[in-house]
Design a protein around this motif. Structure first.
Motif, short mmCIF file in Angstrom:
data_model
loop_
_atom_site.label_atom_id
_atom_site.label_comp_id
_atom_site.label_asym_id
_atom_site.label_seq_id
_atom_site.Cartn_x
_atom_site.Cartn_y
_atom_site.Cartn_z
N ARG A 178 2.28 6.78 -6.70
CA ARG A 178 1.25 7.74 -7.09
C ARG A 178 1.76 9.17 -7.02
NH1 ARG A 178 -4.24 7.11 -3.87
NH2 ARG A 178 -3.32 8.66 -2.47
N HIS A 179 2.81 9.38 -6.22
CA HIS A 179 3.41 10.71 -6.09
C HIS A 179 4.73 10.82 -6.84
CE1 HIS A 179 0.56 10.78 -2.69
NE2 HIS A 179 0.50 12.07 -2.94
N GLY A 180 4.96 9.89 -7.78
CA GLY A 180 6.13 9.99 -8.63
C GLY A 180 7.42 9.53 -7.99
N GLU A 181 7.35 8.81 -6.88
CA GLU A 181 8.55 8.30 -6.22
C GLU A 181 8.68 6.81 -6.49
OE1 GLU A 181 10.77 10.03 -4.37
OE2 GLU A 181 9.73 11.92 -4.72
N SER A 182 9.90 6.39 -6.84
CA SER A 182 10.13 4.98 -7.13
C SER A 182 10.28 4.18 -5.84
CB SER A 182 11.40 4.82 -7.97
OG SER A 182 11.78 3.45 -8.05
N PRO A 183 9.39 3.22 -5.57
CA PRO A 183 9.53 2.40 -4.35
C PRO A 183 10.86 1.64 -4.31
CG PRO A 183 7.34 2.15 -5.29
CD PRO A 183 8.15 2.91 -6.29
N LYS A 184 11.35 1.22 -5.48
CA LYS A 184 12.61 0.48 -5.50
C LYS A 184 13.78 1.37 -5.09
CE LYS A 184 11.28 -3.07 -8.87
NZ LYS A 184 11.61 -3.71 -10.19
N LEU A 197 0.83 -1.21 0.00
CA LEU A 197 0.00 0.00 0.00
C LEU A 197 0.86 1.25 0.00
CD1 LEU A 197 -2.75 -1.09 2.56
CD2 LEU A 197 -3.13 -0.55 0.16
N LEU A 198 1.93 1.27 0.81
CA LEU A 198 2.81 2.43 0.84
C LEU A 198 3.57 2.58 -0.48
CD1 LEU A 198 4.20 2.21 4.49
CD2 LEU A 198 2.55 3.84 3.59
N ASP A 199 3.96 1.45 -1.08
CA ASP A 199 4.60 1.52 -2.40
C ASP A 199 3.66 2.15 -3.42
OD1 ASP A 199 6.92 0.43 -1.49
OD2 ASP A 199 6.58 -1.58 -2.30
N HIS A 200 2.39 1.80 -3.33
CA HIS A 200 1.39 2.39 -4.24
C HIS A 200 1.31 3.91 -4.03
CE1 HIS A 200 -2.46 3.28 -6.15
NE2 HIS A 200 -2.85 3.80 -5.00
N LEU A 201 1.29 4.33 -2.77
CA LEU A 201 1.20 5.76 -2.48
C LEU A 201 2.46 6.50 -2.95
CD1 LEU A 201 -0.32 5.59 1.12
CD2 LEU A 201 -1.48 6.25 -0.99
N LEU A 202 3.62 5.88 -2.80
CA LEU A 202 4.85 6.49 -3.29
C LEU A 202 4.81 6.65 -4.81
CD1 LEU A 202 7.52 4.61 -1.12
CD2 LEU A 202 7.09 7.08 -1.11
#
Length: 922
Positions: free
Chosen positions: A534-540, A527-532
């Motif tokens: 969505r704001h243009g931040e790469s979870p990786k 869920l947090l990866d999705h939120l990141l």
């Protein structure tokens, strides 16, 4: 009646269609139950149960169709926005970065700044740094020189609030008016106000030369077809948005033919003929201005001098002695009412929907089932009571599933929140605290009721189900009395105490049953990866940076904590991603003692140890506490660069230092010397943590900004070499003169140097002339537009500091202590390098230094003195407002403070450290 209310026969969505749900269930039963269930008629109790469950599902389906605003609206009517969404102006904007950004920023920030020209010096001497010289087109109706200077000084403060890493601004300069006039004949129509015509003509010529950009409201731009991304591209503007295409450049050359269409566009003017241009009271074919000048064509003066003739029907219009042309502000800008940016921040209309409150299916069963509110009493027909409870136990399973689904939907705002939730049963927690007074809340019998780490599944109790108590485990735990209650009172009190016990077997068992920790952590991480994303931040990328940052010791929990903290602060971090700190008004990191800067480190006292503690209570991580501690605010970006704050947040530097200090207190020392070293280590670690957010960032351009310089200019001829020099000049002057030598034509340089000066912005800088026979030209830089050569050297430091010093090879220097084991691991240094590569602009280079305890002994005092001296710019810093004056008063330097000297000491300290580092590397 105008409106006829009736039930329309339309097909329901499948999730609200009772018949569809029931048929699907029957099909499933027939395919999987075999021959054990053969009666599918309404008389079968199983079908009755299926009916009630399907009806309840249609209610759940109905609730899932609520609009998102309705689902996010609480019982007070407020939509959950905080830590849920970033409004467009907070997430799409960014602090000024481009030239156009800074122009918009200044125009919006001061009503008397009509337009701006900015030079970004392509500096031969400091090629990796940006130096900006700003020219302000101040309201032409302001003629007071002091007020004009104050506007320039105010702009200097304002620019430094948004100064980017590796950049400096010279004190802005007001564009100097180059007075001009026109001649010729203008034909006007009948019945026009001559004053109005002249006023309009003056206004349009001003706009032609250098127009004040129009600031538009959000609604206006939307109506023009611009989307949010285009509107919010750039800095947030308080008084209306400025389009890039409206930022016209200043016109420095005007021919007569250029003015004809401008004049003829004025309402009331028919034709213009015989147009002539006057500059310095002489006729000229071209009006010309330099970079620091602005052409000003005086229409009324032209008319008064009779160079400009105005006719109507072939007859000359007589001159009336009216006063100067007064151009009202509304010729240039919309009213404040049209420009405020609040109207588009309206949230969508919504209504509170009580989704969480659950109505049990047991309330809707036929009376003969004896499971509703009117069921058989406990003291009669024990067999029927037993059968009723057996059925209730069976049905309660369905009730719990349904109730939890309603709770999950009601808590969507917590599920997709930036913050990690701390309770899986919010409604039960609310009921728990609702009956507690302030004293009870401070001294709870249960220290962490309903608390758990970041749940992603939500549930609720079923205490409202009719006669549920007898089938709940240990429901008679509180069945005791002190003898002063009736049995009914005692039973009511016992049932209430059971519900108030967050660890009763029912609700505590529910807490443990609902979520398995492994499943929960993985789900929350997604869920947090999705939120990141969505704001243009790469979870990786974030995963790679935070890989070894520790808060709890559990890698997956640490990921959730850090991603949550990053999302909560993302708005400010992304807006200020490139910004440096505001050295003109940053908070002090040292005290003044007897008029001198006190650079001694703080003494560690017992009260400081309160910061060094675990963030857990009863083995549950306190997310609220860490969220509060790591919450960034706008003043933080005044004292630190965005890079420093992001580095501390993602690497958990404060937490690393706290853990290190705790470990040092646990070390048993054998002798006084070791105890002293340990104390010094703790002291410096504490200083890094409390004063510098875990690291020291030094921008080398700020070191250069405090030094004094010499410049030598030569031109070689057949006989000898003539050199011209200026000595002991400040950074702003040297950067401007460097620009002058590079961009001035040779003939102009010949004239000016021959007369003994260089000219910048109408200011003459006297030079000393010398003659010599031989000079090595390899030590000099050739001018871009002439055959002149020049050399700039640093005058400060008695020749010990040179421009090619190793300190100045990088834009920024990051300093860490080397005695903290975590910071010395290859993994940390690899992550740090990856972080800087992804966070720094491509034009900013860096050097990371890890200093020993001995190196920090001298480095920290030098750094503190230099940091404080950056505010002591009494010759440049303006006084515009009371706040500005207070800032200067609070930072008044002592008699012994010498900004250049503090810079020299720090440069020497860094030079020695770099030399030692390079020696070790060899």
């Amino acid at each position: 009646m105008d409106t006829i209310n009736h039930i329309s026969k339309t097909k329901l969505p499948l999730h609200q269609d009772f018949n569809f749900l029931k048929s699907e269930a029957i099909d499933f039963i027939q395919n999987h139950i075999g021959k054990e269930w053969t009666n599918f008629n309404p008389s079968d109790p199983g079908m009755t149960i299926l009916d009630q469950f399907c009806y309840a599902l249609t209610e759940l389906g109905y609730c899932t169709d609520f609009t998102i605003p309705d689902i996010l609206t609480d019982f007070t009517g407020k939509i959950a926005i905080d830590d849920q969404f970033y409004l467009p102006y907070k997430i799409l904007t960014t602090s000024p970065y481009t030239i156009n950004d800074y122009r918009k920023y200044l125009i919006d920030g001061n009503e008397n700044i009509f337009n701006v020209t900015i030079l970004c010096y392509n500096n031969n001497i400091f090629p990796i740094n940006r130096i900006y010289q700003v020219y302000l087109y101040i309201n032409p109706d302001i003629v007071d020189v002091i007020e004009s200077k104050n506007i320039c000084k105010s702009a200097f403060y304002y620019l430094n609030k948004s100064r980017n890493l590796g950049e400096v601004f010279n004190l802005p300069i007001a564009l100097q008016t180059q007075n001009c006039s026109i001649g010729g004949k203008i034909e006007i129509t009948k019945k026009v106000d001559l004053y109005a015509v002249l006023l309009d003509l003056q206004s349009k010529i001003r706009e032609f030369i250098f127009a004040k950009p129009e600031q538009l409201s959000y609604e206006t731009l939307i109506a023009k077809g611009y989307n949010s991304a285009a509107i919010y591209d750039g800095p947030y503007l308080k008084n209306g948005w400025i389009l890039n295409e409206s930022l016209a450049d200043k016109i420095d050359q005007i021919k007569a033919i250029d003015l004809i269409p401008v004049i003829e566009s004025v309402t009331g003017i028919v034709t213009v003929s015989g147009l002539q241009l006057y500059q310095n009271e002489k006729i000229t074919s071209v009006l010309q201005a330099t970079v620091n000048q602005i052409l000003s064509i005086d229409i009324l003066g032209s008319y008064k001098s009779k160079n400009l003739t105005i006719t109507c029907n072939g007859k000359e219009v007589a001159f009336d002695a009216f006063g100067p042309l007064i151009i009202t502000p509304d010729k240039f800008e919309e009213t404040t009412a049209n420009l405020n940016n609040k109207v588009h921040l309206k949230l969508p209309k919504s209504s509170f929907r009580d989704i969480n409150t659950y109505y049990s299916i047991q309330n809707t069963f036929p009376q003969q089932y004896n499971i509703g509110a009117d069921k058989v009493a406990d003291d009669s027909a024990p067999i029927q009571v037993a059968q009723s409870r057996q059925l209730k136990g069976y049905l309660t399973l369905f009730d719990q599933i349904l109730a939890n689904q309603f709770s999950q939907l009601a808590n969507v705002s917590k599920l997709f929140s930036f913050t990690n939730s701390v309770c899986g049963a919010p409604s039960d927690e609310e009921n728990f605290y609702a009956v507690k007074d302030k004293e009870q809340q401070k001294n709870l019998e249960y220290p962490v009721p309903y608390k758990m780490f970041s749940p992603s599944y939500f549930y609720q109790s079923l205490y409202t189900v009719p006669h549920i108590r007898p089938i709940l485990k240990d429901s008679k735990t509180f069945d005791y009395s002190f003898g002063n209650e009736t049995e009914a009172e005692q039973q009511e009190k016992s049932w209430f105490e059971y519900q108030q016990d967050p660890y009763n077997p029912y609700i505590f068992g529910m807490m443990k049953l609902i979520e398995e920790e492994d499943v929960n952590l993985d789900r929350r991480n997604k869920l947090l990866d999705h939120l990141l994303a969505r704001h243009g931040e790469s979870p990786k990328v974030i995963d790679a940076i935070i890989n070894d940052t520790i808060y709890t010791g559990d890698k997956r929990k640490d990921q959730l904590i850090l991603k949550s903290l990053y999302l909560q602060n993302l708005g400010l971090l992304t807006y200020n991603r490139q910004k440096g700190y505001n050295f003109l008004s940053a908070s002090k990191i040292a005290d003044n003692t007897s008029g001198n800067i006190d650079v001694s480190l703080p003494v560690i006292k017992s009260k400081h140890l309160g910061y060094i503690s675990e963030n857990t209570t009863d083995f549950i991580f306190r997310s609220e506490q860490i969220n509060k501690k790591e919450k960034l605010s706008r003043p933080d970006f005044n004292n630190f660069s965005g890079l420093e704050l992001k580095l501390n947040l993602l690497f958990g530097l404060k937490n690393i230092y706290s853990n290190f200090i705790t470990s040092q207190f646990d070390i048993q020392q054998n002798n006084i010397e070791n105890q002293l070293n340990t104390y010094k280590t703790i002291q410096k670690t504490f200083w890094f943590k409390e004063k510098r957010n875990g690291s020291i960032l030094i921008e080398t351009i700020l070191l250069l900004n405090q030094l004094k310089y010499n410049i030598e200019i030569i031109k070689q001829n057949q006989v000898n070499i003539t050199s011209y020099s200026l000595e002991n000049i400040d950074f702003q002057t040297i950067s401007n003169l460097n620009y002058v030598v590079n961009t001035t034509a040779e003939a102009t340089l010949d004239t000016n140097l021959g007369q003994g000066y260089l000219v910048f912005s109408d200011v003459q800088f006297p030079v000393v002339t010398n003659t010599s026979e031989a000079i090595n030209l390899t030590d000099y830089t050739k001018s871009e537009l002439s055959n002149y050569y020049f050399r700039i050297t640093i005058a400060s430091g008695n020749g010990s500091i040179t421009i090619d010093n190793s300190v100045f090879k990088k834009n920024i220097i990051l300093v860490f202590p080397d005695f903290i084991p975590v910071l010395q691991t290859p993994e940390f240094k690899k992550r740090l390098k990856y972080f800087l590569k992804n966070s720094l602009p491509v034009n900013v280079s860096y050097e990371c230094l890890f200093l020993s305890l001995q190196e920090l002994e001298t480095f920290i005092p030098n750094y503190v003195k230099w940091h404080e001296s950056l505010r002591f710019k009494s010759d440049l810093i303006p006084v515009k407002t009371e706040q500005d004056q207070a800032a200067i008063n609070n930072s008044a330097p002592s008699a012994t403070t010498n900004p250049a000297e503090t810079a020299i000491n720090l440069i020497n300290s860094l030079t020695s450290i770099l030399a030692t580092k390079n020696g070790r590397n060899k």
